[in-house]
Design a protein around this motif. Structure first.
Motif, short mmCIF file in Angstrom:
data_model
loop_
_atom_site.label_atom_id
_atom_site.label_comp_id
_atom_site.label_asym_id
_atom_site.label_seq_id
_atom_site.Cartn_x
_atom_site.Cartn_y
_atom_site.Cartn_z
N ARG A 63 6.63 12.42 -1.62
CA ARG A 63 7.30 12.03 -0.41
C ARG A 63 6.45 10.73 0.12
O ARG A 63 5.90 10.71 1.02
N PRO A 64 6.59 9.33 -0.54
CA PRO A 64 5.83 8.49 -0.31
C PRO A 64 6.34 7.51 0.89
O PRO A 64 7.47 7.53 1.06
N SER A 65 5.23 7.07 1.71
CA SER A 65 5.55 5.92 2.69
C SER A 65 4.96 4.40 1.98
O SER A 65 3.99 4.64 1.39
N ILE A 66 5.51 3.44 2.55
CA ILE A 66 4.80 2.09 2.06
C ILE A 66 4.54 1.13 3.20
O ILE A 66 5.18 1.17 3.92
N VAL A 67 3.54 0.58 3.08
CA VAL A 67 2.99 -0.47 3.98
C VAL A 67 2.76 -1.69 3.23
O VAL A 67 2.16 -1.92 2.50
N GLY A 68 4.06 -2.63 3.61
CA GLY A 68 3.82 -4.14 3.04
C GLY A 68 2.82 -5.13 4.17
O GLY A 68 3.36 -5.22 5.34
N ILE A 69 2.07 -5.76 3.68
CA ILE A 69 1.26 -6.56 4.53
C ILE A 69 1.25 -7.96 4.11
O ILE A 69 1.07 -8.12 3.04
N PHE A 70 1.55 -8.91 4.87
CA PHE A 70 1.59 -10.63 4.62
C PHE A 70 0.60 -10.89 5.49
O PHE A 70 0.67 -11.19 6.82
N GLY A 95 5.82 10.71 7.71
CA GLY A 95 5.41 9.18 7.30
C GLY A 95 4.83 8.38 8.14
O GLY A 95 3.86 7.78 8.05
N THR A 96 5.43 8.23 9.41
CA THR A 96 4.90 7.43 10.28
C THR A 96 3.50 8.02 11.13
O THR A 96 2.53 7.34 11.13
N MET A 97 3.51 9.47 11.04
CA MET A 97 2.14 9.93 11.52
C MET A 97 1.04 9.32 10.31
O MET A 97 -0.02 9.23 10.65
N GLU A 98 1.55 9.58 9.25
CA GLU A 98 0.45 9.28 7.95
C GLU A 98 0.01 7.55 8.20
O GLU A 98 -0.93 7.18 7.90
N VAL A 99 1.14 7.00 8.33
CA VAL A 99 0.84 5.32 8.42
C VAL A 99 0.03 5.12 9.67
O VAL A 99 -1.03 4.45 9.40
N LEU A 100 0.16 5.54 10.73
CA LEU A 100 -0.68 5.63 11.88
C LEU A 100 -2.11 5.90 11.68
O LEU A 100 -3.00 5.62 12.55
N THR A 114 6.13 -1.26 7.66
CA THR A 114 6.18 0.20 7.40
C THR A 114 7.40 0.85 6.86
O THR A 114 8.25 0.83 7.97
N LEU A 115 7.70 1.33 5.93
CA LEU A 115 8.90 2.06 5.46
C LEU A 115 8.65 3.61 5.18
O LEU A 115 7.73 3.60 4.26
N VAL A 116 8.88 4.05 5.91
CA VAL A 116 8.28 5.72 5.86
C VAL A 116 9.21 6.83 5.39
O VAL A 116 10.49 6.86 5.60
N ALA A 117 8.80 7.99 4.97
CA ALA A 117 9.33 9.01 4.63
C ALA A 117 9.45 9.87 5.87
O ALA A 117 8.93 9.93 6.97
N ASP A 118 10.43 10.91 5.91
CA ASP A 118 10.51 12.07 6.55
C ASP A 118 10.77 11.74 8.02
O ASP A 118 10.63 12.56 8.94
N GLU A 119 11.44 10.79 8.57
CA GLU A 119 11.65 10.76 9.89
C GLU A 119 12.77 11.76 10.23
O GLU A 119 12.65 12.16 11.23
N HIS A 174 0.70 -1.40 0.01
CA HIS A 174 0.01 -0.08 -0.23
C HIS A 174 0.91 1.14 -0.08
O HIS A 174 1.99 1.18 0.58
N HIS A 175 0.65 2.29 -0.88
CA HIS A 175 1.32 3.52 -0.91
C HIS A 175 0.78 4.52 -0.30
O HIS A 175 -0.74 4.88 -0.65
N LEU A 176 1.18 5.36 0.71
CA LEU A 176 0.59 6.43 1.20
C LEU A 176 1.40 7.71 0.81
O LEU A 176 2.63 7.74 0.88
N GLU A 177 0.57 8.56 0.15
CA GLU A 177 1.45 9.98 -0.03
C GLU A 177 0.81 11.12 -0.22
O GLU A 177 0.31 11.73 -1.16
N GLU A 178 0.47 11.68 1.10
CA GLU A 178 -0.40 12.62 1.36
C GLU A 178 0.36 13.79 0.94
O GLU A 178 -0.15 14.92 0.34
#
Length: 400
Positions: A77-84, A166-171, A155-160, A69-73
C-alpha cells in the motif's frame, strides 16, 4: 518548508526517464491513470491496491526531475512523495491527491477504458480523483520547470477511501508551508467540510423464552429507547445555529444487529452510530454528548446497561479566507475561469482535515464531473485543463 525526518522516506529515491509514450497533456495522463486498476483492498477483498499506479507516477515524476520517496508502512500500500527542490528562500507547497478508488462491481461499461464522449472522460476514479491527480502531476512539472525558490511537494497517497493511512504516513515525515487537496470540487474553492465520528454501542440484556419475556431483559427494546433519544438529539442539533457553509451536524444509526431467533428475548444488541461534526466540535465533545444521552436513559430505565466505544474520528476542516494560499488560489482561478470562483463547504470528509490538523494551511480545489462511487463516473475534460492551469499558476506564485 519541507521537513524530512532523518532516515525516513528516503529509501525509495528514483531517477530516470519520463514514462514512455506519455507526455504532459493532463488528459492523456488522466486516461493512463484510469487505465490502472487501483481499487482499495480494504473496501474490496482481494483488490490490487495502489502499487502499480504509485510506480507509474513515480516514473513520471522522476523523469521530470523530481526526487521520489516511497512510503510503505503497510506492505503493498505505497504512497509517494515527489519533491522538486527550490533554489532557496521561498515557501513550500504540498499538492495532495489519493491513488485508490472504490470498487468496480456493477460499473456500466469498462471502468478502465478512459473513453472520451462529448468532452468527458469516463472511468472509475475519473472524478474521484484521477482527474485531480493528473492535474497535480502536470501542474507541478510545468511550474517547477521554470525554476522556483520554494520546494514543490507532490504527495500521492494510498487508502483515502477507507482509513487515510497514506496521508497520515506522509505527515509523519513531510511538512510544507501550505497545501492544496485536489479532491473534486467543481472548480469551486472548498473552504470547509464536516468531520465525523463513528461509535459502537453495545446493549446488554438477558435472554429468556419468548413466551415469558418478563423474565428477560430485551436489548432490542432498549435499542428502541436509544433510537428515540437520538431523534431528540438530532432535533436539538438542528435547532442550534448552523455553519454558514456546512449547515448543521448530523447523528444517525447506520447499522443495528441483535437477537438470536424468533422465540428468544434478545440478550444483546449492537448499534453503530455516526455523528457528522462541524468545525469546533471535537471527537471528545461528541462522545461526551452521546454518553450523556445514554446515561440519561439509564437513569430512568431499569436494567439499561451499555458500553460505548469510539471506532474512528476525524476533525472537521475550515480554512481562513485570508490565508495566502487561499488568496492566491482565488486569484488564479479568477484569471483562468474569467470570474471569481465560488466558495463552498462539503458534507463529506477529505484528507484536508488531516493537513489542517497538522498545522498546514490548505484548501480543496478539484475538477468538475460526477458519478463518484456510482455505476458510471466521469470528469469534464475542460475542468481538468482549467484545474491544471490554476494549480500551475498558484504554485508559481506561492513558491516564487
Amino acid at each position: 518548508m519541507t521537513n524530512v525526518q532523518s532516515g525516513v522516506g528516503r529509501g525509495g529515491f528514483e531517477s530516470g526517464s519520463a514514462e514512455p509514450g506519455v507526455g504532459d497533456d493532463p488528459i492523456d495522463v488522466m486516461r493512463c491513470l484510469i487505465g490502472i486498476d487501483s481499487v482499495n483492498p480494504d473496501l474490496v477483498q482481494g483488490a490490487v491496491g495502489e502499487a502499480e499506479i504509485a510506480a507509474w507516477c513515480s516514473r513520471w515524476l522522476a523523469g521530470r526531475g523530481f526526487e521520489v520517496h516511497h512510503l510503505e508502512e503497510c506492505p503493498g500500500r505505497p504512497s509517494i512523495v515527489g519533491i522538486f527542490p527550490g533554489t532557496g528562500g521561498g515557501r513550500s507547497l504540498m499538492l495532495n491527491g489519493h491513488l485508490d478508488t472504490v470498487g468496480v462491481a456493477g460499473y456500466r461499461g469498462d471502468p478502465f477504458a478512459g473513453e472520451r464522449p462529448d468532452g468527458q472522460v469516463l472511468g472509475r476514479g475519473a472524478f474521484d480523483m484521477k482527474g485531480g491527480v493528473a492535474a497535480i502531476l502536470v501542474a507541478a512539472a510545468r511550474a517547477s520547470a521554470a525554476g522556483l525558490a520554494g520546494d514543490v511537494l507532490v504527495t500521492l497517497v494510498a487508502d483515502e477511501e477507507f482509513g487515510s493511512t497514506g496521508t497520515m504516513e506522509v505527515l509523519r515525515s513531510f511538512r510544507a508551508d501550505a497545501a492544496i487537496v485536489a479532491e473534486p470540487s467543481e472548480l469551486c474553492l472548498t473552504l470547509a467540510h464536516r468531520g465525523f465520528a463513528w461509535f459502537e454501542l453495545e446493549l446488554s440484556g438477558l435472554a429468556a423464552h419468548g413466551s415469558q419475556p418478563e423474565r428477560g431483559i430485551d436489548a432490542i427494546a432498549h435499542a428502541g429507547l436509544v433510537l428515540r433519544a437520538l431523534d431528540g438529539l438530532r432535533e436539538q442539533i438542528e435547532a442550534g445555529p448552523g455553519h454558514p457553509l456546512l449547515g448543521h451536524g448530523t447523528v444517525r444509526v447506520s447499522m443495528i444487529r441483535g437477537g438470536t431467533d424468533a422465540a428468544t428475548v434478545a440478550a444483546a444488541c449492537t448499534l453503530t452510530i455516526e455523528r457528522r461534526t462541524l468545525p469546533g466540535e471535537t471527537p471528545d465533545d461528541v462522545e461526551d454528548e452521546l454518553r450523556g444521552v445514554l446515561e440519561a436513559i439509564a437513569g430512568r430505565t431499569a436494567d439499561f446497561r451499555f458500553r460505548l466505544s469510539r471506532l474512528v474520528a476525524r476533525m472537521a476542516f475550515e480554512a481562513d479566507p485570508e490565508w495566502p494560499i487561499v488568496r492566491l488560489a482565488t486569484a488564479e482561478a479568477d484569471r483562468v475561469l474569467g470570474h471569481a470562483p465560488a466558495t463552498r463547504g462539503e458534507p463529506f470528509w477529505t484528507d484536508a482535515g488531516l493537513l489542517h490538523e497538522a498545522g498546514i494551511p490548505c484548501l480543496v480545489l478539484g475538477v468538475a464531473g460526477g458519478g463518484a462511487h456510482a455505476d458510471v463516473e466521469w470528469a469534464e475534460e475542460a475542468s481538468v485543463l482549467q484545474l491544471t492551469a490554476i494549480l500551475a499558476g498558484t504554485i508559481a506564485r506561492f513558491c516564487a
